[in-house]
Design an enzyme around this catalytic site. Structure first.
Site, PDB file in Angstrom:
ATOM      1  N   HIS A  91      36.371  24.322  27.355  1.00 43.78           N
ATOM      2  CA  HIS A  91      36.618  25.140  26.169  1.00 43.78           C
ATOM      3  C   HIS A  91      35.361  25.348  25.323  1.00 43.78           C
ATOM      4  O   HIS A  91      35.156  26.426  24.782  1.00 43.78           O
ATOM      5  CB  HIS A  91      37.684  24.426  25.343  1.00 43.78           C
ATOM      6  N   GLU A 149      45.632  20.512  12.868  1.00 45.14           N
ATOM      7  CA  GLU A 149      45.207  20.360  14.268  1.00 45.14           C
ATOM      8  C   GLU A 149      44.723  18.945  14.491  1.00 45.14           C
ATOM      9  O   GLU A 149      44.498  18.190  13.530  1.00 45.14           O
ATOM     10  CB  GLU A 149      44.131  21.395  14.619  1.00 45.14           C
ATOM     11  N   ARG A 160      33.756  18.077  19.299  1.00 49.81           N
ATOM     12  CA  ARG A 160      33.970  18.963  18.149  1.00 49.81           C
ATOM     13  C   ARG A 160      35.371  18.789  17.554  1.00 49.81           C
ATOM     14  O   ARG A 160      36.368  18.752  18.282  1.00 49.81           O
ATOM     15  CB  ARG A 160      33.795  20.412  18.605  1.00 49.81           C
TER      16      ARG A 160
END
Ligand code: SIN
Length: 529
Positions: A339, A116, A374
Site C-alpha cells: 500500500h 482508524e 505510517r
C-alpha cells in the site's frame, strides 16, 4: 522533432503534493507540471479514508504527535512529526478554501471525524469514502485555471539532467509522439508517488512504479528506509477487480476481521484487535492465511444499519456489489497487499534532497515523518504540508540567480525498435512475483538472499536491453521497478532487526538504538552508466 522547454519549476507527478506545490510555486515563477498519464491518475485519487488532523476539542496536537511516533516504531524524526502535525488544522482549512467539502456530522454543526487503526482519537476528515478523489478534483480545477502553470499529460520523465552538480531538469518521453523532449528548470520536484507496482499485489494505481525514487537514486540522491513497505490489511479479494481498497475506516466504524472459519481472530494478536497498527493487522492476517491454507479472510460490517453503510461508504458498497458482495448482508473477502512506501528519497522538512535544486515531496520522499510504519491517513497530510514547505523554500532559491543551462539532446546511441515485447512483459512479471514471494510481509534471510541474487541478474539483463532499444513507457517503468526492487532488498538486508513494517523471522527482535538505513549511488551524471 523533440522540444526544448524552459521554466522555473518542473514538477513531476500530479497527486496532492505535486498539485499543491504547483499552485503555490506559480505565485513565484513559471511551472511545468508533468504526468505520464492524465492529471487525475494518482494515488491521491484512490485515497478513501481521509486526512488526519487534530481538530476536535477532545483531541490535541500532542496526542496526534504521540500516536504517529508510537506507530512509527522508534524511527520517526520528532522535529518533522511536530512540524507536520502542527500544520494539520491549517491544511484542512486550506483544502476547504480550495473547495473540498469534508463531511459534517449528523447534526451538521461540526466536521465528521473518522477513526482508524493506531489513532487514539477520532480525527480523520473525509468526504464519505472518496476523500482523495474529491481533493484531487478540487486541486485540478485550480491548477487548470492558473495561467502560470502549463500542464503536460502523457509526458514521462526518463532521467534527470545534471549540470555543475545541480539537477537542471529532465529528459522526458512524450508518449504520443515518442520523442524525448528536454525540460530545463531551475528547480525540479519529484512528486511521482510510491512504488506499489514493484510488487504483484498492491492497492496502488498503475502509475506507482517508483519513478521518482529510481531517478533520484540514479542522479546521486540518498535514499532512505525503503525496507518499510506498508501492507494494507484489507484489499478486496476478487479475480477481476484488482487493487480495490476496503478502507480502514470500516474497522473504525466497528467492522471485524473473520478467519476462513468465520471466527474473529484479531484479539489473539493485539489488545486493540482490528484497530491495532497496520503492520500488526497485516501480519496477523498473513499468519492466519499460512496456518489455514486459505487464500483470503473476511471483513464484516453487515451487522451495522444498512442505510448507514450505504451513506458512509457509497463507493465501497457499489464496487463490492459489482463484485457480487452485498456488504450490508455479508462479509467481504479481503487480503493484505502493498500500500505505501514509508521511506523514499531522503529530504529535509522542506522537501530538499541532498542534490542541489532537486526536491522530493509526497510518498516519493523519506522525510522521517512515518518512521518504520505510517499511521493511517497521515499521508495526505504529509503530502500537503511538505508541498507547502517545499514551495516556500524553492521560491527563495529561484530568487538567487540560477542560470538556465543548455541541455544536450538525448543520445539514443544505437537503439533500434524492439520486436521483443515479450521480454519486457516477462521481466515485469518476474520482478513483481519475486518481490511478493521473497520480500513480502514476513521476510527471512534466505529469501532475501535469493531475492538479491535474482534481482541482480534481472537488473543486469534490463540494463543491457534498455540501451539497445528505443525507449517505451513499459521499458522505462520496468527499469525503475527493478531499481527500486534492488534498493528495497538491499535495505531489508541491511536491517538486522524487525521493526514496524519490516519483519524478518531471523531477527525477530528490535535493536536498542534505532537507525535509518541510507543508500547512495556515485556522482551526478547525465546518462547513468
Ligand atoms: C484507508 O482508507 O484505509 C487508507 C488510509 C491510508 O492508507 O492512510
Amino acid at each position: 522533432m523533440s522540444d526544448i522547454r524552459k521554466c522555473d519549476f518542473l514538477v513531476i507527478g500530479t497527486g496532492i503534493s505535486g498539485l499543491l506545490f504547483s499552485l503555490k510555486a506559480a505565485k513565484y515563477g513559471r511551472v511545468h507540471l508533468l504526468t505520464k498519464a492524465v492529471l487525475s491518475d494518482s494515488a491521491t485519487s484512490k485515497a478513501q479514508g481521509g486526512i488526519a488532523a487534530a481538530i476536535s476539542e477532545e483531541d490535541s496536537i500532542q496526542s496526534h504527535i504521540e500516536d504517529t511516533i508510537r506507530v512509527g516504531a522508534g524511527l520517526c524524526h520528532r522535529d518533522v512529526v511536530e512540524n507536520i502535525i502542527r500544520q494539520g488544522p491549517a491544511v484542512v482549512k486550506e483544502l476547504m478554501d480550495l473547495g473540498v467539502d469534508f463531511c459534517e456530522n449528523e447534526e451538521c454543526d461540526e466536521l465528521d471525524l473518522g477513526m482508524e487503526g493506531g489513532h487514539s482519537h477520532r480525527r480523520v476528515l473525509h468526504v464519505k469514502d472518496h476523500t482523495g478523489a474529491d481533493i484531487e478534483k478540487a486541486l485540478i480545477a485550480k491548477v487548470e485555471a492558473e495561467s502560470n502553470i502549463e500542464i503536460f499529460e502523457h509526458h514521462m520523465a526518463v532521467n534527470l539532467y545534471a549540470s555543475n552538480a545541480r539537477v537542471m531538469g529532465a529528459y522526458v518521453l512524450d508518449i504520443n509522439t515518442r520523442t524525448i523532449d528536454r525540460f530545463i528548470a531551475k528547480i525540479t520536484v519529484l512528486a511521482t508517488g510510491g512504488a506499489g507496482r514493484v510488487f504483484l499485489y498492491t492497492s496502488n494505481p498503475d502509475i506507482s512504479t517508483g519513478d521518482g525514487i529510481a531517478m533520484a537514486y540514479r542522479a546521486g540522491a540518498t535514499i532512505t528506509n525503503l525496507e518499510f513497505i506498508q501492507f494494507h490489511p484489507t484489499i478486496l479479494f476478487h479475480p477481476q477487480i484488482r487493487s480495490f481498497l476496503i478502507s480502514e475506516a470500516l474497522r473504525g466504524e466497528g467492522a471485524v476481521l473473520l478467519g476462513p472459519n468465520r471466527e474473529r481472530f484479531m484479539d489473539k494478536y493485539h489488545k486493540d484487535a482490528e484497530l491495532a497498527p497496520r503492520d500488526i493487522v497485516a501480519r496477523a492476517i498473513d499468519n492466519e492465511l499460512k496456518q489455514t491454507g486459505a487464500d483470503h479472510v473476511f471483513l464484516d460490517i453487515s451487522f451495522k444499519d444498512a442505510d448507514f453503510i450505504r451513506e458512509r461508504f457509497p463507493a465501497i458498497y457499489e464496487t463490492c456489489l459489482q463484485a457480487g458482495v452485498d456488504i450490508t448482508k455479508e462479509p467481504i473477502p479481503v487480503v493484505p497487499a502493498v500500500h505505501y512506501v514509508c521511506g523514499g528519497v531522503k529530504t529535509d522538512i522542506n522537501g530538499r534532497t541532498d542534490v542541489p535544486s532537486l526536491y522530493a515531496i509526497g510518498e516519493t520522499a523519506g522525510t522521517g515523518f512515518h518512521g518504520a510504519n505510517r499511521l493511517a491517513s497521515n499521508s495526505l497530510l504529509e503530502g500537503a504540508v511538505i508541498a507547502h514547505n517545499a514551495a516556500m523554500d524553492a521560491a527563495k532559491e529561484i530568487k538567487e540567480s540560477i542560470d538556465l543551462v543548455e541541455m544536450p539532446p538525448w543520445d539514443p546511441g544505437e537503439a533500434t525498435d524492439t520486436d521483443e515485447y515479450v521480454v519486457i512483459s516477462h521481466l515485469w512479471d518476474e520482478v513483481r512475483r519475486l518481490m511478493v514471494n521473497y520480500v513480502g510481509i514476513v521476510r527471512t534471510n534466505k529469501r532475501l538472499i535469493r531475492a538479491r541474487n535474482r534481482i541482480g541478474f534481472i537488473a543486469k539483463e534490463i540494463e543491457e536491453f534498455y540501451w539497445d532499444f528505443v525507449i517505451t513507457p513499459d521499458l522505462v517503468e520496468l527499469r525503475n521497478i527493478a531499481t527500486v526492487a534492488e534498493l528495497i532488498i538491499k535495505m531489508a538486508r541491511m536491517r538486522k532487526e524487525s521493526r514496524g513494517a519490516h519483519y524478518n523471522r531471523d531477527y525477530p527482535d528490535q535493536l536498542e538504538a534505532p537507525v535509518d538505513t541510507v543508500l547512495k549511488k556515485g556522482l551526478l551524471a547525465i546518462h547513468d552508466t
